[in-house]
Scaffold this active site. Sequence first.
Site, PDB file in Angstrom:
ATOM      1  N   ASP A  47       0.840  -1.190   0.000  1.00  8.40           N
ATOM      2  CA  ASP A  47       0.000   0.000   0.000  1.00  8.40           C
ATOM      3  C   ASP A  47       0.881   1.249   0.000  1.00  8.40           C
ATOM      4  OD1 ASP A  47      -2.346  -1.447   0.054  1.00  8.40           O
ATOM      5  OD2 ASP A  47      -2.558  -1.360   2.237  1.00  8.40           O
ATOM      6  N   TYR A  75       5.582  -9.152   8.187  1.00  6.71           N
ATOM      7  CA  TYR A  75       5.212  -7.753   8.394  1.00  6.71           C
ATOM      8  C   TYR A  75       5.252  -7.405   9.876  1.00  6.71           C
ATOM      9  CZ  TYR A  75       3.075  -8.433   3.767  1.00  6.71           C
ATOM     10  OH  TYR A  75       2.857  -8.733   2.445  1.00  6.71           O
ATOM     11  N   ASP A  89      -7.197   1.539   7.777  1.00  2.95           N
ATOM     12  CA  ASP A  89      -5.907   2.102   8.148  1.00  2.95           C
ATOM     13  C   ASP A  89      -6.097   3.551   8.591  1.00  2.95           C
ATOM     14  OD1 ASP A  89      -6.177   3.626   5.836  1.00  2.95           O
ATOM     15  OD2 ASP A  89      -4.686   2.498   4.697  1.00  2.95           O
ATOM     16  N   ARG A 181      -4.286  -5.049   6.914  1.00  8.16           N
ATOM     17  CA  ARG A 181      -5.388  -4.177   7.347  1.00  8.16           C
ATOM     18  C   ARG A 181      -6.604  -4.992   7.788  1.00  8.16           C
ATOM     19  NH1 ARG A 181      -7.086  -0.874   2.749  1.00  8.16           N
ATOM     20  NH2 ARG A 181      -5.850  -2.236   1.395  1.00  8.16           N
TER      21      ARG A 181
END
Length: 301
Positions: A47, A75, A89, A181
Amino acid sequence: MARKRKGRDISGWLVVDKPAGPTSTSVVNKVRWALGAKKAGHAGTLDPDATGVLAVALGEATKTVPYITDALKAYEFEVTLGAATNTDDAEGEVVATSDSRPTDDEIKEALGAFVGDIMQVPPKFSAVKIDGQRAYKLAREGEDIELAARPLWVDELTMLDRKDDDHVTLMMVCGKGGYVRAIARDLGEALGCKGHVAWLRRIWSGPFESEDGIAYATLEELAQDPALDAHILPLEVGLAELPEVTTTDAGAAKLRNGNPGMVLAADVEYGDECWASLDGKAVAVGVYKAGELHPSRVFNQ
């Protein structure tokens, strides 16, 4: 007659430590321009607000992209508790809030439900296609869209830190197609406190780690400079998850023409997918059958 693409015939991987802001596609375009490369593509979108490992394949290395997109990725991310947003987010609009806050033990216990084979509904603001259109485009136009749940393998999900009641830092290792997310959103729902991603960083992707990455600022500084070539990793790094077999000059000639070629194999079995090398250079990827590799991808290098 198709127009011939201009640029250098250069193959390999350039790992960029992507900053927050640019899209993955814009980073690829920047790499292609900076190196004067004829062909480039990335192995897994980040993103715009996400940072970290973005592996850019150049030339013949683009043929190995599927092996990176299918590999595990890790992540680190922070979840803001107490508020849900329409984008899941920090960039989105707050759509729900809660005064409830879970304890550390409650968070750790809840994480177990998100490990293993799970079903995950992608965020509405995502690149998933609905009737040929991107979900984020429909969402921006105000359409009330429903996305189907998709299978996802989560290898690991652990709590790293909790700086205050409203923020928890997590680390996740997952397979292809995972949305961090969505994990934040669903964790907030499971804990009854709502939640969204505050920040997100990809720390490794398959064989590529953040330490391999060139800073975006350095990429810009070295643009059009031969010194940038020193940061390019070999094409073969993208095949690290597959077993390697070796071939001969005669075998390589057959493989490069798309025909089965003789290979020497030690740790592969009939039907295994592997890659053949000659003098350390990748020649082809294919299926091993009785002393031969039956190629599915051939490399011109």
